[in-house]
Design an enzyme around this catalytic site. Structure first.
Site, PDB file in Angstrom:
ATOM      1  N   ASP A  75       0.821  -1.222   0.000  1.00 17.71           N
ATOM      2  CA  ASP A  75       0.000   0.000   0.000  1.00 17.71           C
ATOM      3  C   ASP A  75       0.852   1.268   0.000  1.00 17.71           C
ATOM      4  O   ASP A  75       0.410   2.335   0.427  1.00 17.71           O
ATOM      5  CB  ASP A  75      -0.975  -0.002   1.194  1.00 17.71           C
ATOM      6  CG  ASP A  75      -0.259  -0.194   2.515  1.00 17.71           C
ATOM      7  OD1 ASP A  75       0.977  -0.425   2.491  1.00 17.71           O
ATOM      8  OD2 ASP A  75      -0.909  -0.123   3.566  1.00 17.71           O
ATOM      9  N   HIS A 115      24.979   8.397 -17.256  1.00 22.61           N
ATOM     10  CA  HIS A 115      23.875   8.583 -16.300  1.00 22.61           C
ATOM     11  C   HIS A 115      24.054   7.647 -15.101  1.00 22.61           C
ATOM     12  O   HIS A 115      23.118   6.962 -14.686  1.00 22.61           O
ATOM     13  CB  HIS A 115      22.516   8.360 -16.985  1.00 22.61           C
ATOM     14  CG  HIS A 115      22.068   9.548 -17.788  1.00 22.61           C
ATOM     15  ND1 HIS A 115      20.913   9.564 -18.518  1.00 22.61           N
ATOM     16  CD2 HIS A 115      22.621  10.773 -17.960  1.00 22.61           C
ATOM     17  CE1 HIS A 115      20.783  10.743 -19.110  1.00 22.61           C
ATOM     18  NE2 HIS A 115      21.819  11.492 -18.796  1.00 22.61           N
ATOM     19  N   ASP A 151      26.138  15.733 -11.629  1.00 22.22           N
ATOM     20  CA  ASP A 151      25.104  16.252 -12.542  1.00 22.22           C
ATOM     21  C   ASP A 151      23.802  16.219 -11.760  1.00 22.22           C
ATOM     22  O   ASP A 151      23.213  15.159 -11.555  1.00 22.22           O
ATOM     23  CB  ASP A 151      25.053  15.346 -13.787  1.00 22.22           C
ATOM     24  CG  ASP A 151      24.002  15.787 -14.803  1.00 22.22           C
ATOM     25  OD1 ASP A 151      23.128  16.611 -14.459  1.00 22.22           O
ATOM     26  OD2 ASP A 151      24.059  15.293 -15.944  1.00 22.22           O
ATOM     27  N   ASP A 160      19.435  21.787 -14.451  1.00 18.50           N
ATOM     28  CA  ASP A 160      20.216  20.633 -14.933  1.00 18.50           C
ATOM     29  C   ASP A 160      21.658  21.115 -15.091  1.00 18.50           C
ATOM     30  O   ASP A 160      22.025  21.680 -16.118  1.00 18.50           O
ATOM     31  CB  ASP A 160      19.629  20.143 -16.267  1.00 18.50           C
ATOM     32  CG  ASP A 160      20.329  18.891 -16.781  1.00 18.50           C
ATOM     33  OD1 ASP A 160      21.125  18.297 -16.028  1.00 18.50           O
ATOM     34  OD2 ASP A 160      20.074  18.517 -17.937  1.00 18.50           O
ATOM     35  N   HIS A 191      27.371  11.686 -26.645  1.00 20.14           N
ATOM     36  CA  HIS A 191      25.988  12.161 -26.461  1.00 20.14           C
ATOM     37  C   HIS A 191      25.820  13.511 -27.134  1.00 20.14           C
ATOM     38  O   HIS A 191      26.794  14.131 -27.580  1.00 20.14           O
ATOM     39  CB  HIS A 191      25.646  12.236 -24.968  1.00 20.14           C
ATOM     40  CG  HIS A 191      26.537  13.137 -24.162  1.00 20.14           C
ATOM     41  ND1 HIS A 191      26.438  14.517 -24.188  1.00 20.14           N
ATOM     42  CD2 HIS A 191      27.556  12.862 -23.304  1.00 20.14           C
ATOM     43  CE1 HIS A 191      27.337  15.035 -23.377  1.00 20.14           C
ATOM     44  NE2 HIS A 191      28.047  14.059 -22.833  1.00 20.14           N
ATOM     45  N   HIS A 230      19.600  19.914 -24.884  1.00 23.39           N
ATOM     46  CA  HIS A 230      18.176  19.538 -24.891  1.00 23.39           C
ATOM     47  C   HIS A 230      17.407  20.688 -24.270  1.00 23.39           C
ATOM     48  O   HIS A 230      17.987  21.554 -23.612  1.00 23.39           O
ATOM     49  CB  HIS A 230      17.949  18.208 -24.147  1.00 23.39           C
ATOM     50  CG  HIS A 230      18.462  18.172 -22.735  1.00 23.39           C
ATOM     51  ND1 HIS A 230      17.818  18.798 -21.682  1.00 23.39           N
ATOM     52  CD2 HIS A 230      19.584  17.618 -22.195  1.00 23.39           C
ATOM     53  CE1 HIS A 230      18.503  18.591 -20.558  1.00 23.39           C
ATOM     54  NE2 HIS A 230      19.598  17.893 -20.839  1.00 23.39           N
ATOM     55  N   HIS A 258      14.413  16.721 -19.709  1.00 26.42           N
ATOM     56  CA  HIS A 258      14.472  16.666 -21.181  1.00 26.42           C
ATOM     57  C   HIS A 258      13.105  17.162 -21.635  1.00 26.42           C
ATOM     58  O   HIS A 258      12.169  16.397 -21.799  1.00 26.42           O
ATOM     59  CB  HIS A 258      14.761  15.244 -21.671  1.00 26.42           C
ATOM     60  CG  HIS A 258      16.130  14.775 -21.253  1.00 26.42           C
ATOM     61  ND1 HIS A 258      16.536  13.473 -21.311  1.00 26.42           N
ATOM     62  CD2 HIS A 258      17.204  15.455 -20.767  1.00 26.42           C
ATOM     63  CE1 HIS A 258      17.790  13.369 -20.866  1.00 26.42           C
ATOM     64  NE2 HIS A 258      18.215  14.563 -20.540  1.00 26.42           N
ATOM     65  N   GLU A 302      26.074  21.075 -22.791  1.00 29.51           N
ATOM     66  CA  GLU A 302      26.743  20.105 -21.921  1.00 29.51           C
ATOM     67  C   GLU A 302      27.687  19.151 -22.658  1.00 29.51           C
ATOM     68  O   GLU A 302      27.466  17.939 -22.682  1.00 29.51           O
ATOM     69  CB  GLU A 302      25.695  19.291 -21.166  1.00 29.51           C
ATOM     70  CG  GLU A 302      24.575  18.709 -22.036  1.00 29.51           C
ATOM     71  CD  GLU A 302      23.608  17.839 -21.233  1.00 29.51           C
ATOM     72  OE1 GLU A 302      24.104  16.931 -20.542  1.00 29.51           O
ATOM     73  OE2 GLU A 302      22.403  18.058 -21.312  1.00 29.51           O
ATOM     74  N   TYR A 333      34.769  11.351 -22.089  1.00 34.51           N
ATOM     75  CA  TYR A 333      34.720  10.230 -21.133  1.00 34.51           C
ATOM     76  C   TYR A 333      35.684   9.150 -21.623  1.00 34.51           C
ATOM     77  O   TYR A 333      35.502   8.596 -22.713  1.00 34.51           O
ATOM     78  CB  TYR A 333      33.293   9.660 -21.055  1.00 34.51           C
ATOM     79  CG  TYR A 333      32.249  10.752 -20.920  1.00 34.51           C
ATOM     80  CD1 TYR A 333      31.835  11.201 -19.658  1.00 34.51           C
ATOM     81  CD2 TYR A 333      31.705  11.373 -22.057  1.00 34.51           C
ATOM     82  CE1 TYR A 333      30.906  12.236 -19.541  1.00 34.51           C
ATOM     83  CE2 TYR A 333      30.781  12.400 -21.947  1.00 34.51           C
ATOM     84  CZ  TYR A 333      30.389  12.826 -20.694  1.00 34.51           C
ATOM     85  OH  TYR A 333      29.477  13.841 -20.576  1.00 34.51           O
ATOM     86  N   ARG A 358      32.207  16.421 -17.760  1.00 30.87           N
ATOM     87  CA  ARG A 358      31.090  17.107 -18.428  1.00 30.87           C
ATOM     88  C   ARG A 358      30.941  18.460 -17.742  1.00 30.87           C
ATOM     89  O   ARG A 358      31.112  18.564 -16.519  1.00 30.87           O
ATOM     90  CB  ARG A 358      29.799  16.285 -18.311  1.00 30.87           C
ATOM     91  CG  ARG A 358      28.587  16.960 -18.927  1.00 30.87           C
ATOM     92  CD  ARG A 358      27.453  15.985 -19.259  1.00 30.87           C
ATOM     93  NE  ARG A 358      26.810  15.355 -18.130  1.00 30.87           N
ATOM     94  CZ  ARG A 358      26.933  14.075 -17.785  1.00 30.87           C
ATOM     95  NH1 ARG A 358      27.694  13.272 -18.490  1.00 30.87           N
ATOM     96  NH2 ARG A 358      26.278  13.589 -16.738  1.00 30.87           N
ATOM     97  N   GLU A 416      28.032  21.422 -17.706  1.00 31.55           N
ATOM     98  CA  GLU A 416      26.668  21.646 -18.182  1.00 31.55           C
ATOM     99  C   GLU A 416      26.088  22.911 -17.563  1.00 31.55           C
ATOM    100  O   GLU A 416      26.069  23.062 -16.345  1.00 31.55           O
ATOM    101  CB  GLU A 416      25.786  20.446 -17.813  1.00 31.55           C
ATOM    102  CG  GLU A 416      24.333  20.619 -18.215  1.00 31.55           C
ATOM    103  CD  GLU A 416      23.510  19.347 -18.053  1.00 31.55           C
ATOM    104  OE1 GLU A 416      23.879  18.506 -17.200  1.00 31.55           O
ATOM    105  OE2 GLU A 416      22.503  19.197 -18.765  1.00 31.55           O
TER     106      GLU A 416
HETATM  107  N1  GLY Z   1      20.963  15.233 -16.268  1.00 28.56           N
HETATM  108  C1  GLY Z   1      20.647  14.578 -17.457  1.00 28.56           C
HETATM  109  C2  GLY Z   1      21.157  15.265 -18.632  1.00 28.56           C
HETATM  110  O1  GLY Z   1      22.033  16.085 -18.511  1.00 28.56           O
HETATM  111  O2  GLY Z   1      20.693  15.076 -19.720  1.00 28.56           O
HETATM  112 MN    MN Z   2      21.231  17.799 -19.492  1.00 28.21          MN
HETATM  113 MN    MN Z   3      22.537  16.924 -16.618  1.00 26.99          MN
END
Ligand code: GLY
Ligand code: MN
Ligand code: MN
Length: 461
Positions: free
Chosen positions: A66, A279, A296, A307, A379, A383, A390, A407, A411, A428, A430
């Site tokens: 529950d 991720h 991140d 983000d 990547h 976005h 996203h 971003e 890597y 990264r 961002e």
């Molecule tokens: N935090 C997920 C991305 O940067 O897309």
């Molecule tokens: Mn992002």
């Molecule tokens: Mn991110």
């Protein structure tokens, strides 16, 4: 034992058939009801009189027995109503329907308040509260939705439906058969209304959501400010030997303390080789001297999420290899941010970042041709950002009032085909960028980004 107790309390509560006298404790987002009304009007005006639009709330997801997962409204419904309650729906009818003596274009549905449920969950919004707070009239009992749909859809040709299902398909165990729940919903609607075209894509809504109005920019700025403060506090406190989850806990402590209701996505805190996992969310490793940490994270404030990513040396100083690669990602990010201009193709930021990283990796002898860049930068660069991390958008040319991330990253996991001194470095950077006619505005610019500034911040302990 728990179930028995639950049962007893349910039985006892049956006698208390009164609504709780508490106020409905919904923290306002400061967006006036007329702004939501304007969004609904815009959506209505983009559809023909022979169409109907149905927006459903996100479903309540059960965790076990529950206990449910914490509820998060479907972003489309949130965007046009401000309603954060489960089990509701909005019906928009561009051709209008008669309601008493007037013609209306919108009907909201929500269950009546339930004294038994309120014993467990507190005061919830019913039709009266929805009419008063959200100012959507009429608001009817949710149970009347099928009958209203039957009458409204007569003579129409298209039903647009935004399902609100957070998981559009589920995997049936043992056989691994995928059940497409969204499709089942669409098919059952199609079966019930065979003369209608049923569409699940609401492109107009995506186009509306990619442009942020002043209220949304205000909420996004607040989510970003909270996140920047949390990053600064976490980076100052970071020491070798701390667990990744301790850094995650510090970050989220500062989010909540500043009034953020949630995280916009599970926090990513990867150290050493984990910094190379895009991720990574386990956050269980213990940091070691010399590690890079890639964090991140984004606070969610009144539905809007930041983000942000920063990569920092846990010991407070970058090694020469870490610094060389970091400077390359920084140059790529600067070049991508400069490319975030009104009218530029959505991929302009990625093209800019990728060419800088390809050239730099070749100069460092890590790759031997530009095409190999995708091995280490695998990547996209941008976005949309807003109610979802996203966020919804059309991916057409960038326009004034759009918020995107920039971003880029590099890597290099252990075992990569390059000298070992580059291994275990994942970087990264961002930031959240508001695209305007006057050029890009970096909403997260105040957080240290240059390696010198990061070292200064980490030493100001
Ligand atoms: N935090 C997920 C991305 O940067 O897309
Ligand atoms: Mn992002
Ligand atoms: Mn991110």
């Amino acid at each position: 034992m728990q179930r028995l107790l639950t049962f007893c309390l349910v039985v006892c509560s049956c006698t208390a058939q009164v609504l709780l006298p508490y106020p409905l404790d919904t923290p306002g987002d400061g967006i006036p009801p007329e702004v939501y009304r304007g969004r609904r009007a815009q959506l209505l005006s983009a559809h023909t009189e022979r169409s109907v639009i149905l927006l459903l709330s996100a479903d309540v997801r059960n965790r076990q027995n529950d206990v449910d997962y914490e509820y998060r409204q479907n972003s489309n419904l949130l965007y046009v109503t401000g309603c954060t309650e489960p089990r509701c729906a909005l019906l928009l009818v561009p051709g209008g329907i008669r309601w008493h003596d007037s013609i209306v274009n919108e009907v909201f549905f929500i269950p009546p308040r339930d004294p038994e449920r309120e014993v467990w969950s507190g005061v919830q919004m019913g039709p009266d509260e929805a009419e008063r707070i959200l100012q959507i009239r009429p608001t009817l009992a949710y149970a009347s939705l099928p009958a209203v749909l039957d009458s409204v859809l007569a003579g129409k040709d298209t039903l647009y439906i935004a399902s609100g299902l957070p998981t559009p398909s589920v995997l049936l165990p043992i056989w691994g058969t995928r059940i497409d729940v969204e499709r089942l919903l669409r098919d059952s609607l199609q079966k019930r209304y065979p003369n209608l075209v049923v569409r699940t894509s609401l492109r107009t809504l995506a186009a509306m959501r990619q442009h942020k109005d002043t209220h949304e920019v205000r909420l996004l700025r607040r989510a970003i400010e909270i996140t920047l403060d949390a990053f600064e506090a976490t980076m100052r406190a970071a020491r070798p030997g701390m667990n990744e989850y301790e850094l995650e806990a510090l970050m989220e402590y500062h989010f909540r303390r500043a009034g953020a209701e949630d995280v916009g996505y599970p926090s990513i805190v990867g150290s050493g080789y984990n910094s190379c996992i895009l991720h990574y969310q386990k956050n269980r490793r213990t940091t070691q001297v010399g590690d890079l940490v890639l964090a991140d994270c984004g606070a969610e404030y009144h539905g809007y999420t930041a983000d942000i990513t920063r990569t920092f040396p846990i010991s407070g100083r970058f090694t020469p290899e870490q610094r060389a690669l970091y400077l390359l990602v920084l140059e790529a990010q600067d070049s991508a941010i400069a490319a975030a201009q009104v009218g530029a193709p959505f991929r302009a930021t990625h093209r800019a970042a990728e060419s800088v990283i390809a050239r730099g990796l070749m100069e460092l002898g890590i790759i031997s041709s530009p095409a190999e860049v995708r091995r280490y930068f695998m990547h996209g660069t941008s976005h949309y950002l807003g109610l979802d991390v996203h966020d919804a958008g059309t991916y057409g040319p960038l326009s004034d009032g759009t918020v995107i991330t920039v971003e880029p990253g590099i890597y290099i996991p252990p075992g990569s085909p390059c000298p070992e001194r580059w291994w275990n470095i994942g970087i990264r950077i961002e930031d959240d960028i508001l695209v305007t006619e006057r050029g890009p505005i970096n909403l997260s610019a105040r957080l240290a980004r240059h390696p010198d500034a990061i070292e200064v911040l980490m030493q100001s302990r």
